[in-house]
Design an enzyme around this catalytic site. Structure first.
Site, PDB file in Angstrom:
ATOM      1  N   CYS A 112       0.809  -1.232   0.000  1.00  0.00           N
ATOM      2  CA  CYS A 112       0.000   0.000   0.000  1.00  0.00           C
ATOM      3  C   CYS A 112       0.841   1.280   0.000  1.00  0.00           C
ATOM      4  CB  CYS A 112      -0.943   0.010   1.190  1.00  0.00           C
ATOM      5  SG  CYS A 112      -2.043  -1.401   1.186  1.00  0.00           S
ATOM      6  N   HIS A 249      -3.431   7.133   3.055  1.00  0.00           N
ATOM      7  CA  HIS A 249      -3.790   5.840   2.470  1.00  0.00           C
ATOM      8  C   HIS A 249      -5.161   5.460   3.004  1.00  0.00           C
ATOM      9  CE1 HIS A 249      -3.919   1.803   1.190  1.00  0.00           C
ATOM     10  NE2 HIS A 249      -3.723   1.276   2.380  1.00  0.00           N
ATOM     11  N   ASN A 279     -10.160  -0.065  -0.099  1.00  0.00           N
ATOM     12  CA  ASN A 279      -8.700   0.007  -0.065  1.00  0.00           C
ATOM     13  C   ASN A 279      -8.142  -0.483  -1.406  1.00  0.00           C
ATOM     14  OD1 ASN A 279      -5.964  -0.361   0.367  1.00  0.00           O
ATOM     15  ND2 ASN A 279      -6.198  -1.439   2.325  1.00  0.00           N
TER      16      ASN A 279
HETATM   17  O1  UT7 Z   1      -3.825  -1.348   3.536  1.00  0.00           O
HETATM   18  C1  UT7 Z   1      -2.900  -1.992   4.354  1.00  0.00           C
HETATM   19  C2  UT7 Z   1      -3.194  -1.780   5.746  1.00  0.00           C
HETATM   20  N1  UT7 Z   1      -4.390  -2.502   6.113  1.00  0.00           N
HETATM   21  C3  UT7 Z   1      -5.032  -2.067   7.132  1.00  0.00           C
HETATM   22  O2  UT7 Z   1      -4.670  -1.049   7.651  1.00  0.00           O
HETATM   23  C4  UT7 Z   1      -6.181  -2.861   7.698  1.00  0.00           C
HETATM   24  C5  UT7 Z   1      -6.091  -2.819   9.197  1.00  0.00           C
HETATM   25  N2  UT7 Z   1      -7.124  -3.526   9.880  1.00  0.00           N
HETATM   26  C6  UT7 Z   1      -8.415  -3.181   9.871  1.00  0.00           C
HETATM   27  O3  UT7 Z   1      -8.810  -2.270   9.179  1.00  0.00           O
HETATM   28  C7  UT7 Z   1      -9.355  -3.882  10.804  1.00  0.00           C
HETATM   29  O4  UT7 Z   1      -8.605  -4.635  11.738  1.00  0.00           O
HETATM   30  C8  UT7 Z   1     -10.380  -4.813  10.092  1.00  0.00           C
HETATM   31  C9  UT7 Z   1     -11.399  -3.953   9.358  1.00  0.00           C
HETATM   32  C10 UT7 Z   1      -9.673  -5.725   9.133  1.00  0.00           C
HETATM   33  C11 UT7 Z   1     -11.139  -5.639  11.124  1.00  0.00           C
HETATM   34  O5  UT7 Z   1     -11.768  -4.782  12.053  1.00  0.00           O
HETATM   35  P1  UT7 Z   1     -11.613  -5.074  13.624  1.00  0.00           P
HETATM   36  O6  UT7 Z   1     -12.436  -4.080  14.302  1.00  0.00           O
HETATM   37  O7  UT7 Z   1     -10.145  -5.092  13.922  1.00  0.00           O
HETATM   38  O8  UT7 Z   1     -12.277  -6.474  13.761  1.00  0.00           O
HETATM   39  P2  UT7 Z   1     -11.642  -7.815  14.330  1.00  0.00           P
HETATM   40  O9  UT7 Z   1     -10.680  -8.379  13.370  1.00  0.00           O
HETATM   41  O10 UT7 Z   1     -11.173  -7.542  15.718  1.00  0.00           O
HETATM   42  O11 UT7 Z   1     -12.921  -8.714  14.397  1.00  0.00           O
HETATM   43  C12 UT7 Z   1     -14.030  -8.425  15.247  1.00  0.00           C
HETATM   44  C13 UT7 Z   1     -15.119  -9.427  14.946  1.00  0.00           C
HETATM   45  C14 UT7 Z   1     -14.614 -10.865  14.896  1.00  0.00           C
HETATM   46  O12 UT7 Z   1     -15.605 -11.704  15.459  1.00  0.00           O
HETATM   47  P3  UT7 Z   1     -15.429 -12.281  16.961  1.00  0.00           P
HETATM   48  O13 UT7 Z   1     -14.138 -13.035  16.937  1.00  0.00           O
HETATM   49  O14 UT7 Z   1     -15.355 -11.058  17.828  1.00  0.00           O
HETATM   50  O15 UT7 Z   1     -16.625 -13.095  17.135  1.00  0.00           O
HETATM   51  C15 UT7 Z   1     -14.519 -11.148  13.406  1.00  0.00           C
HETATM   52  O16 UT7 Z   1     -14.682 -12.506  13.112  1.00  0.00           O
HETATM   53  O17 UT7 Z   1     -15.681  -9.161  13.666  1.00  0.00           O
HETATM   54  C16 UT7 Z   1     -15.691 -10.348  12.877  1.00  0.00           C
HETATM   55  N3  UT7 Z   1     -15.559 -10.004  11.472  1.00  0.00           N
HETATM   56  C17 UT7 Z   1     -16.607  -9.716  10.696  1.00  0.00           C
HETATM   57  N4  UT7 Z   1     -17.929  -9.680  10.949  1.00  0.00           N
HETATM   58  C18 UT7 Z   1     -18.748  -9.333   9.934  1.00  0.00           C
HETATM   59  C19 UT7 Z   1     -14.428  -9.897  10.743  1.00  0.00           C
HETATM   60  N5  UT7 Z   1     -14.725  -9.542   9.482  1.00  0.00           N
HETATM   61  C20 UT7 Z   1     -16.072  -9.420   9.431  1.00  0.00           C
HETATM   62  C21 UT7 Z   1     -16.972  -9.094   8.404  1.00  0.00           C
HETATM   63  N6  UT7 Z   1     -18.283  -9.039   8.693  1.00  0.00           N
HETATM   64  N7  UT7 Z   1     -16.566  -8.788   7.165  1.00  0.00           N
END
Ligand code: UT7
Length: 322
Positions: A112, A249, A279
Site C-alpha cells: 500500500c 492511504h 482500499n
Molecule cells: O492497507 C494496508 C493496511 N491494512 C489495514 O490497515 C487494515 C487494518 N485492519 C483493519 O482495518 C481492521 O482490523 C479490520 C477492518 C480488518 C477488522 O476490524 P476489527 O475491528 O479489527 O475487527 P476484528 O478483526 O477484531 O474482528 C471483530 C469481529 C470478529 O468476530 P469475533 O471473533 O469477535 O466473534 C470477526 O470474526 O468481527 C468479525 N468479522 C466480521 N464480521 C462481519 C471480521 N470480518 C467481518 C466481516 N463481517 N466482514
C-alpha cells in the site's frame, strides 16, 4: 532542483460492488462493514481489464492533464502488488501504450505504500537532475488476489489506478515554494507475516490470496502513520498547523481518524475516498490526490501531507506544496 506535480489522472473500473452484494457472498453485513471500516462500495475490474489497463487509462489522463505526451517522459515507475505478469514489469506495457520509445520503465512493490516509494525514487531522479519528467502510477487489481470466501479481507479491497506526472519546478515555482518538500519511506521486515499472501511465484508457483491479521496491522498502522508524518514535518521544519490537507492511504476510516487525531488535524482537512473505493492499495494515495484536486479541495499553494502504510511493513510520508 525541485519536483512539482504537473498533472494527475485516474481510472476506476465500471463495476461497483456494494456491501449489500457482499452480504450475499459471505457472512457479513452492511452495518458491520460501514461501522468497522467506513467502506460502502468498491470498484471491481472487468474480466478483460488488467492492472495495465487501469494504469494506462490513468497514465493517459495524467499526461493530458500535464499537457505532455510519452515523448516528454523520461521514466515510468509503476507501483503494484498485482502485476499483469510475473515478468516483464507492468510499467513497460504503459511505456508502449503512451508511445514512449526512450528512457526506462519499471515496477516497484511496496504494497500500500508503493506509490509513495515511486514518488520517492522519482523525486530523487528529478532533484539530482537525472530525469526531467517522471510518470508515477499506483495500479491494482486486488480483486484477483482476494479470497472471496474470506470475510476478514474480501470486504476491504477494491481495484483502481491513479497517476501523476512529476516535473522540474520552474524558477517562479521554486520562488513560490511549490514542489515536493520531502518524501520519507520506511520498511520493517520483522512484521511481514502480518499482511501477506498465501503464496508467491518462487514459494508456491501461485500468486496466493491476501492474508491479514487485521487487528495487529491496525495497531501498527496508527503508530507508524503518525510517526512518519511527524518525521516528515520535522525534517521539513513545518508546523502541523500549516498543513492544509492530509491525503492518507485509504484502508480504514478508524485508522485515518486515529492518525488525524494524533497529529491534531481535523477530519474536515482529510481527503476521503474510502467510502466509495475501499482500499485500493498502491492506487489509494494517487486516487485520493486526484479526487482532492479535481473536487477543488486541493488547490495551488496549499501544503499537503501524504501518508501510507502497508504490507512489509512499509510506510511512508511526504509533504508537497501544490
Ligand atoms: O492497507 C494496508 C493496511 N491494512 C489495514 O490497515 C487494515 C487494518 N485492519 C483493519 O482495518 C481492521 O482490523 C479490520 C477492518 C480488518 C477488522 O476490524 P476489527 O475491528 O479489527 O475487527 P476484528 O478483526 O477484531 O474482528 C471483530 C469481529 C470478529 O468476530 P469475533 O471473533 O469477535 O466473534 C470477526 O470474526 O468481527 C468479525 N468479522 C466480521 N464480521 C462481519 C471480521 N470480518 C467481518 C466481516 N463481517 N466482514
Amino acid at each position: 532542483m525541485k519536483a512539482v506535480i504537473r498533472g494527475v489522472g485516474h481510472y476506476l473500473p465500471k463495476r461497483v460492488l456494494t456491501n449489500f452484494d457482499l452480504e450475499k457472498m459471505v457472512e457479513t453485513s452492511d452495518t458491520w462493514i460501514r461501522e468497522r471500516t467506513g467502506i460502502q462500495t468498491r470498484h471491481i475490474a472487468a474480466e478483460d481489464e488488467y492492472t495495465s489497463t487501469l494504469a494506462i487509462n490513468a497514465a493517459k489522463e495524467a499526461l493530458a492533464d500535464a499537457e505532455m505526451t510519452g515523448e516528454d517522459i523520461d521514466m515510468i515507475i509503476l507501483a503494484t502488488t498485482t502485476p499483469d505478469d510475473t515478468t516483464p514489469a507492468t510499467a513497460v506495457k504503459v511505456q508502449e501504450a503512451i508511445n514512449m520509445m526512450h528512457g526506462c520503465a519499471f515496477d516497484v512493490q511496496a504494497a500500500c505504500s508503493g506509490f509513495m516509494y515511486a514518488m520517492s525514487v522519482a523525486n530523487q531522479y528529478i532533484i539530482s537532475g537525472s530525469a526531467r519528467n517522471v510518470l508515477i502510477i499506483g495500479a491494482e487489481t486486488l480483486s484477483r488476489i482476494v479470497d472471496w470466501k474470506d470475510r476478514n479481507t474480501c470486504v476491504l479491497f477494491g481495484d483502481g489506478a491513479g497517476a501523476a506526472v512529476l516535473g522540474v519546478a520552474t524558477k517562479e515555482e521554486e520562488a513560490s515554494g511549490a514542489g515536493i518538500l520531502d518524501v520519507i519511506i520506511h520498511s520493517d521486515g520483522r512484521f511481514r507475516h502480518l499482511l501477506t499472501t498465501t503464496g508467491g511465484v518462487s514459494r508456491t508457483q501461485t500468486a496466493g490470496y491476501v492474508l491479514m491479521e487485521g487487528r495487529e496491522v491496525f495497531r501498527h498502522a496508527v503508530t507508524n502513520l503518525a510517526d512518519v508524518a511527524d518525521e516528515v514535518l520535522k525534517r521539513a521544519r513545518v508546523d502541523v498547523k500549516d498543513v492544509d490537507y492530509l491525503v492518507p492511504h485509504q484502508a480504514n476510516v478508524r485508522i485515518i481518524e486515529g492518525t488525524a487525531k494524533k497529529l491534531g488535524i481535523g477530519m474536515d482537512k482529510v481527503i476521503l475516498t474510502l467510502p466509495q473505493q475501499g482500499n485500493t492499495s498502491a492506487a489509494s494515495i494517487p486516487l485520493a490526490l486526484y479526487e482532492g484536486i479535481k473536487s477543488g479541495q486541493l488547490q495551488r499553494g496549499q501544503l499537503i501531507l501524504l501518508d501510507a502504510m502497508g504490507g512489509g511493513f512499509t510506510w511512508a510520508g511526504a509533504l508537497i506544496r501544490l
